[in-house]
Design a protein around this motif. Structure first.
Motif, PDB file in Angstrom:
ATOM      1  N   ASP A 134      -4.988   6.859  -6.909  1.00 56.15           N
ATOM      2  CA  ASP A 134      -5.966   5.964  -6.374  1.00 56.15           C
ATOM      3  C   ASP A 134      -7.037   5.757  -7.377  1.00 56.15           C
ATOM      4  O   ASP A 134      -7.552   4.728  -7.566  1.00 56.15           O
ATOM      5  CB  ASP A 134      -6.458   6.617  -5.271  1.00 56.15           C
ATOM      6  N   TYR A 137       0.894  -1.113   0.077  1.00 56.13           N
ATOM      7  CA  TYR A 137       0.099   0.060   0.215  1.00 56.13           C
ATOM      8  C   TYR A 137       0.933   1.093  -0.126  1.00 56.13           C
ATOM      9  O   TYR A 137       1.964   1.161   0.499  1.00 56.13           O
ATOM     10  CB  TYR A 137      -0.922   0.040   1.400  1.00 56.13           C
ATOM     11  N   ILE A 145      -4.956   2.695   5.737  1.00 57.18           N
ATOM     12  CA  ILE A 145      -5.344   2.670   4.512  1.00 57.18           C
ATOM     13  C   ILE A 145      -6.818   2.899   4.496  1.00 57.18           C
ATOM     14  O   ILE A 145      -7.422   2.656   5.487  1.00 57.18           O
ATOM     15  CB  ILE A 145      -5.018   1.240   3.791  1.00 57.18           C
ATOM     16  N   ASP A 188      -8.019   2.280  -1.561  1.00 57.66           N
ATOM     17  CA  ASP A 188      -6.585   1.674  -1.626  1.00 57.66           C
ATOM     18  C   ASP A 188      -6.294   0.506  -2.353  1.00 57.66           C
ATOM     19  O   ASP A 188      -6.697  -0.463  -1.885  1.00 57.66           O
ATOM     20  CB  ASP A 188      -5.564   2.005  -0.441  1.00 57.66           C
TER      21      ASP A 188
END
Length: 194
Positions: free
Chosen positions: A136, A126, A164, A168
């Motif tokens: 994104d 991530y 996150i 994500d």
């Protein structure tokens, strides 16, 4: 720590890197990436021009065995344009260099690898971006969601875990000055350096 606080803290540290250290770390990142099979096998690579002391990828752009694409910010989306050394650039509203609007565009089907600018990445793949959501949004689109993606960060911003959100998406790998780490998407753990 929330995303905004973590972002501010890491950007402040990154900005304080001495120029020589920043360039040395950037050069090592480029060297590791160039020896990665993911990069070697890619024909068309999407990259970025360094901004706010992101890893400097300029040494890669002289490699004529790859076609290079760079983003233009168009509204809330990114459009991708072909670029080669010597082509003119302009500065956008964020202060980032980008190809001219009339540069040839790239279709997602032509792209093999995306080098993703990041404030930080974690061992699950991530990334922490700058908060505007351009990447994104891009990586959730069906035509882009299965592309190979490598987050480009310095080792001090390669973290065990970052916060996150549901939107994500995990990257394929992360490249730092210590090597390229592929992410095992099934287990969210890093694999051996490649």
């Amino acid at each position: 720590m929330d995303k905004a606080s973590l972002r501010r803290s890491l950007l402040k540290i990154r900005q304080m890197l001495p120029k020589t250290e920043w360039q040395e770390k950037s050069d090592r990142i480029c060297t590791h990436l160039q020896s990665s099979p993911l990069f070697e096998q890619a024909k068309t690579v999407l990259a970025y021009f360094s901004f706010r002391q992101e890893p400097d990828l300029k040494p890669l752009f002289a490699d004529n065995s790859h076609r290079w694409g760079f983003p233009r910010c168009v509204g809330k989306e990114l459009s991708w344009h072909l670029w080669q050394a010597g082509d003119q650039l302009e500065t956008n509203k964020f202060g980032i260099l980008e190809p001219l609007a009339n540069a040839p565009t790239l279709d997602p089907s032509q792209v093999d690898l995306i080098l993703v600018p990041s404030v930080a990445c974690d061992v699950r793949g991530y990334r922490l971006g700058y908060g505007a959501g351009y990447y994104d949004r891009l990586l959730t689109l069906p035509e882009w969601s299965n592309k190979l993606t490598i987050g480009m960060v310095f080792e001090f911003t390669y973290l065990v875990e970052i916060p996150i959100d549901e939107w994500d998406r995990s990257l394929t790998g992360v490249c730092t000055e210590t090597g390229v780490k592929l992410i095992n998407k099934n287990q969210g753990e890093k694999l051996n350096n490649v």
